[in-house]
Write an enzyme that holds these catalytic residues in place. Structure first.
Site, PDB file in Angstrom:
ATOM      1  N   HIS A  43      83.392 -59.288 -16.236  1.00  0.00           N
ATOM      2  CA  HIS A  43      82.036 -59.515 -15.737  1.00  0.00           C
ATOM      3  C   HIS A  43      81.047 -58.565 -16.403  1.00  0.00           C
ATOM      4  O   HIS A  43      81.285 -57.360 -16.441  1.00  0.00           O
ATOM      5  CB  HIS A  43      82.043 -59.297 -14.216  1.00  0.00           C
ATOM      6  CG  HIS A  43      80.769 -59.663 -13.535  1.00  0.00           C
ATOM      7  ND1 HIS A  43      80.197 -58.855 -12.582  1.00  0.00           N
ATOM      8  CD2 HIS A  43      79.959 -60.747 -13.642  1.00  0.00           C
ATOM      9  CE1 HIS A  43      79.104 -59.430 -12.125  1.00  0.00           C
ATOM     10  NE2 HIS A  43      78.929 -60.577 -12.754  1.00  0.00           N
ATOM     11  N   HIS A  67      70.316 -58.260 -16.662  1.00  0.00           N
ATOM     12  CA  HIS A  67      70.528 -58.868 -15.347  1.00  0.00           C
ATOM     13  C   HIS A  67      69.258 -58.851 -14.501  1.00  0.00           C
ATOM     14  O   HIS A  67      68.846 -59.874 -13.953  1.00  0.00           O
ATOM     15  CB  HIS A  67      71.656 -58.142 -14.615  1.00  0.00           C
ATOM     16  CG  HIS A  67      71.991 -58.746 -13.289  1.00  0.00           C
ATOM     17  ND1 HIS A  67      71.289 -58.474 -12.143  1.00  0.00           N
ATOM     18  CD2 HIS A  67      72.954 -59.629 -12.924  1.00  0.00           C
ATOM     19  CE1 HIS A  67      71.801 -59.149 -11.135  1.00  0.00           C
ATOM     20  NE2 HIS A  67      72.823 -59.864 -11.580  1.00  0.00           N
TER      21      HIS A  67
HETATM   22  O1  G3P Z   1      78.071 -65.607 -13.438  1.00  0.00           O
HETATM   23  C1  G3P Z   1      78.694 -65.052 -12.332  1.00  0.00           C
HETATM   24  C2  G3P Z   1      77.967 -63.864 -11.767  1.00  0.00           C
HETATM   25  O2  G3P Z   1      77.615 -62.991 -12.802  1.00  0.00           O
HETATM   26  C3  G3P Z   1      76.752 -64.260 -11.005  1.00  0.00           C
HETATM   27  O3  G3P Z   1      76.083 -63.216 -10.377  1.00  0.00           O
HETATM   28  O4  G3P Z   1      74.304 -61.545 -10.164  1.00  0.00           O
HETATM   29  O5  G3P Z   1      76.444 -60.909 -11.233  1.00  0.00           O
HETATM   30  O6  G3P Z   1      74.849 -62.392 -12.420  1.00  0.00           O
HETATM   31  P1  G3P Z   1      75.399 -61.966 -11.086  1.00  0.00           P
HETATM   32 MG    MG Z   2      76.005 -62.859 -14.197  1.00  0.00          MG
END
Ligand code: G3P
Ligand code: MG
Length: 261
Positions: A10, A52
């Site tokens: 992630h 982000h």
């Molecule tokens: O794409 C999955 C996840 O990254 C979505 O939430 O806020 O971490 O971008 P976020």
């Molecule tokens: Mg994300």
């Protein structure tokens, strides 16, 4: 169906490196990952960068809005020292730099299109156009029938913004899409209708809000099922047992690329 990697780092390197940087991608790789998720947002001059939050303050110091800052200024910001002084000076990468890095290193990408508020359609369109250009050879190979589209090394788009995803589909119909929803209950007229309208190949959702029955329904309908963000190995095993195809994790130290139920 899900034709992509099962365990995905992630934001590049999870919680082990400053998110959405090349250092994060290197960190993921050093833990054996060849699959990443990262977030893409437009600068004031419409250059997609890895980011982000739409505003400064958390991962880059100071005050300001990403959508009101030029790419030239964004890439000079320090996106590393908030995480650790050892990452001081780590720049904000452009999307093109991240794609170049991933392709050079055989890393598959889930590109989350993350528009700043008000920029939904434009972000989807521009990320779609750029991706289509960058992956022209893979798209051509898939079109000639030599390589199935899912095996062509194309990234997978996702976005919480249906508008952004629809524009990305218009700009780059050959790049597959995952419908990203916080909850499968929270979309009108329903996740299945939205997925059909977007010709999505997968549903991406928050594992905390997913029920076993919903997981079964998504699989029954023929979609891939991807969960975010799974950091507990026991929960990861449970989700895989429900038929979840893939998930991203922040704990790339606990849940490796070969993790299995
Ligand atoms: O794409 C999955 C996840 O990254 C979505 O939430 O806020 O971490 O971008 P976020
Ligand atoms: Mg994300």
């Amino acid at each position: 169906m899900w034709f992509y990697p099962k365990i995905i780092a992630h934001r590049g390197g999870g919680t082990l490196a400053p998110e959405n940087t090349l250092a994060a991608l290197r960190c993921g790789m050093s833990h054996g990952f060849h699959a990443v998720e990262f977030d893409v947002m437009l600068s004031a001059d419409d250059v997609p960068v890895l980011m982000h939050d739409p505003h400064f303050g958390r991962t880059v110091r100071g005050e300001g809005q990403v959508a009101q800052t030029s790419a030239a200024d964004l890439i000079r910001l320090d996106a590393g020292s908030w995480f650790d002084a050892g990452f001081g000076g780590e720049p904000v990468p452009t999307y093109e730099q991240a794609v170049y890095f991933c392709r050079s290193n055989g890393i598959w990408m889930n590109v989350e299109i993350k528009p700043a508020p008000g920029n939904e359609a434009k972000t989807g369109w521009i990320v779609g156009e750029i991706t289509r250009r960058l992956f022209a050879s893979e798209i051509a190979a898939a079109a000639q029938g030599g390589t199935p589209r899912h095996a062509a090394g194309l990234p997978l788009f996702s976005s919480f913004s249906l508008e952004a995803l629809a524009e990305a589909a218009r700009a780059a119909p050959e790049i597959p899409r995952g419908l990203l929803l916080d909850s499968l209950n929270a979309v009108a007229p329903g996740w299945h209708e939205q997925a059909k309208a977007l010709e999505a190949v997968a549903i991406h959702t928050n594992h905390r809000k997913l029920s076993r029955g919903q997981a079964a329904a998504v699989k029954q309908a023929g979609y891939g099922l991807f969960c975010y963000t799974v950091n507990d190995p026991a929960r990861a095993r449970e989700l895989l047992g429900w038929g979840v195809d893939a998930f991203c994790t922040d704990r790339i130290d606990l849940i490796g690329p070969d993790f299995a139920a």
